[in-house]
Design a protein around this motif. Structure first.
Motif, mmCIF file in Angstrom:
data_model
loop_
_atom_site.group_PDB
_atom_site.id
_atom_site.type_symbol
_atom_site.label_atom_id
_atom_site.label_comp_id
_atom_site.label_asym_id
_atom_site.label_seq_id
_atom_site.Cartn_x
_atom_site.Cartn_y
_atom_site.Cartn_z
ATOM 1 N N VAL A 24 -5.977 -6.406 5.227
ATOM 2 C CA VAL A 24 -4.561 -6.250 4.869
ATOM 3 C C VAL A 24 -3.657 -6.715 6.003
ATOM 4 C CG1 VAL A 24 -2.760 -4.532 4.437
ATOM 5 C CG2 VAL A 24 -4.916 -4.420 3.182
ATOM 6 N N ALA A 43 -1.726 1.737 5.340
ATOM 7 C CA ALA A 43 -2.047 0.603 4.460
ATOM 8 C C ALA A 43 -2.620 1.037 3.126
ATOM 9 C CB ALA A 43 -3.033 -0.322 5.181
ATOM 10 N N ALA A 66 -1.644 -1.048 -0.018
ATOM 11 C CA ALA A 66 -2.157 -2.415 0.073
ATOM 12 C C ALA A 66 -3.670 -2.449 -0.087
ATOM 13 C CB ALA A 66 -1.740 -3.035 1.402
ATOM 14 N N ARG A 117 -1.194 -12.409 -7.735
ATOM 15 C CA ARG A 117 -1.894 -12.045 -6.488
ATOM 16 C C ARG A 117 -3.345 -12.511 -6.528
ATOM 17 N NH1 ARG A 117 2.204 -8.413 -5.868
ATOM 18 N NH2 ARG A 117 2.682 -7.880 -3.690
#
Length: 552
Positions: free
Chosen positions: A434, A449, A452, A544
């Motif tokens: 990440v 994180a 993510a 993504r």
């Protein structure tokens, strides 16, 4: 033909430090490493297991991979303490062999193609014979390791380092361009500290303090004896002083944190200098191998727990460290840099917590830090220890300063048992992935994180199932490839920013009207309804997935 079994007193623990390394890997040790090792025998492919294989290390020559399964099981059932088989990179049968060894209660060693069987046999027999004939030699420490440790400590402190044994004899020291004082010069030339300086140290009570624990002693300069200021730490085990480490100050003051670095070096030196009860050899390399085995999920936690002096049910935190190489040289110089980085991480880990241990695995460095306090209720949420996170930040800063290259670290969520360390390692790896796109970010925890990481897992699942996709977005991909446009990036940025056109336009360095045109064009090409939250979510995930696929 195998030699006769004998009661040598050797164990697998004696053998591991000598054999395990780049060419021989410990794949399984279901009963730990304290199992007696009677002898080393070579077994031909068609040879039937023999009674005198019991308690032996059996080298299975002439077979590899799946072909080694039957003789491995036969050797295990005949009572072999360990079996060595030939392995190679990407060997699909490796996990099957490991499971078979575990079921048989037999340790398993994997021998790489670069290692010759006669070398492995000769080294193993040397260890067994040494323990059998001269047990006192089995605990000899490796001077090479101590020299390397001294050099690493010198780099961290900015001083000149020497290691002495319990008789004040210099046994290792750092290379340095820093001027050395007369005491240092005479200690190296004469292999012992000058008596006048020793007397001054005894009179000042320095040795009494060094024996008392893990205190770092600040020894003032003695110009009359040719001695500059020093920091000293005792190398102790079980209340016994094994030796001392000295850091002499040069022309400039020692760096901040020198005391902490010295304390960690003393702990590592103790592992290099002592033998395990019964006379085993150097422990530090073995600890690292066991740690790597646990991180990779190859070994049960009991083996490492026994070495660290903690219970297998103890919780732990895993930290992953990524050294982003800026040099293209992949030869000895690069390997030397990686080895030096590993030594620094090990030293800092030992300084932070006695039971913390570092290991290299698959190109990364990892620290496993068992909990300092008793195991908590596993059902309760566990969050990162701020002290450990702060220590990680200090470690990264130190590595960046000394290695001159970007370093990043990830702190996984604590796990309730050592058996959960492989999962924690996977989580730390995901956190590093990440933050890899943000080189300025030095440390991240799971809490930092979390979103993510979860999103990355979802995108990974979508990549593994290509049949789950929105075909409408394929038109955008084709348009970008044909015209060199940035429709996909523009639409994803727009969705991520909740439709904030100006912010996205500034980031893409385009006029807001250009972005508005791209969004209208994307809607026309795909038919996506941006007012539909489900379509927006699917588009964000699909875009993504496409971006990650393009980058890989």
């Amino acid at each position: 033909m195998p030699t006769a079994t004998r009661a040598s007193g050797a164990t697998l623990r004696h053998l591991a430090p000598a054999l395990i390394g780049p060419l021989v890997e410990l794949l399984a040790a279901p009963d730990g490493l304290d199992r007696p090792l009677a002898d080393v025998v070579i077994s031909e492919p068609d040879e039937e297991p023999r009674e005198d294989h019991r308690g032996c290390l059996v080298l299975l020559i002439g077979v590899r991979g799946a072909g080694a399964l039957r003789p491995l099981i036969a050797a295990g059932r005949s009572g072999a303490a360990a079996v060595a088989v030939r392995t190679g990179t990407g060997d699909e049968a490796l996990e099957t062999l490991r499971q078979a060894a575990v079921e048989c209660g037999t340790a398993l060693l994997g021998v790489r193609d670069e290692a010759r069987w006669e070398q492995v046999a000769a080294m193993a027999r040397t260890v067994v014979d040494t323990v059998h004939q001269a047990p006192e030699l089995a605990g000899q420490y490796a001077h090479g390791d101590l020299f390397s440790l001294a050099q690493t400590l010198a780099a961290l402190t900015g001083g000149v380092v020497s290691v002495e044994d319990a008789t004040d004899r210099a046994i290792a020291y750092s290379r340095s361009d820093t001027p050395v004082d007369e005491v240092r010069r005479l200690s190296i030339l004469g292999h012992t500290c000058p008596e006048a300086y020793l007397a001054a140290l005894r009179e000042a009570g320095v040795y009494g303090r060094l024996r008392g624990g893990e205190d770092v002693v600040d020894v003032a300069a003695r110009p009359d004896l040719g001695a500059r200021r020093r920091l000293a730490a005792g190398i102790t085990a079980g209340g016994r002083l094994l030796g001392t480490i000295w850091v002499q100050e040069g022309d400039t003051p020692l760096s901040e944190g020198s005391g902490q670095a010295l304390r960690g070096a003393a702990r590592l030196a103790a592992l290099m200098m002592i033998g395990h009860p019964g006379g085993a050899g150097p422990e530090s390399g073995l600890r690292q191998e066991l740690t790597a085995g646990l991180l990779a999920g190859r070994l049960r936690p009991a083996s490492l727990a026994g070495h660290l002096g903690v219970a297998a049910r103890t919780g732990a935190t895993v930290i992953a460290v990524e050294l982003h190489e800026t040099h293209t040289d992949g030869g000895p110089e690069a390997e030397l840099r990686r080895a030096r980085t590993a030594e620094m991480v090990s030293l800092h880990a030992a300084a932070f917590r006695r039971t913390a241990v570092a290991a290299r695995l698959d190109g990364r460095l990892y620290v496993v830090a068992p909990d300092a306090s008793p195991a908590a209720d596993a059902s309760r949420p566990r969050t990162s220890d701020p002290g450990l996170t702060g220590w990680t930040a200090e470690l990264v800063t130190t590595l960046r300063r000394h290695m001159g290259t970007p370093v990043q670290a990830a702190v996984a969520n604590p796990v309730p048992r050592l058996a959960d360390v492989p999962q924690a390692r996977a989580e730390a790896d995901r956190i590093l992935s990440v933050i890899a796109h943000d080189p300025g970010r030095e440390v991240a925890t799971y809490e930092d994180a979390r979103a993510a990481v979860v999103l990355g897992e979802i995108v990974g699942l979508l990549r593994a199932r290509p049949e789950i996709h929105d075909p409408a977005l394929a038109a955008l991909v084709r348009h970008d490839r044909k015209h060199g446009s940035q429709m996909c990036e523009s639409l994803l940025g727009y969705l991520d920013a909740f439709g904030d056109v100006r912010a996205v336009a500034d980031r893409l360095h385009i006029h807001p009207n250009t972005l508005r045109y791209r969004i209208r064009r994307a809607v026309t090409l795909t038919g996506i309804d941006l007012d539909d939250p489900e379509q927006r979510l699917v588009a964000m995930l699909e875009l993504r997935r496409l971006r990650v696929t393009e980058e890989s």
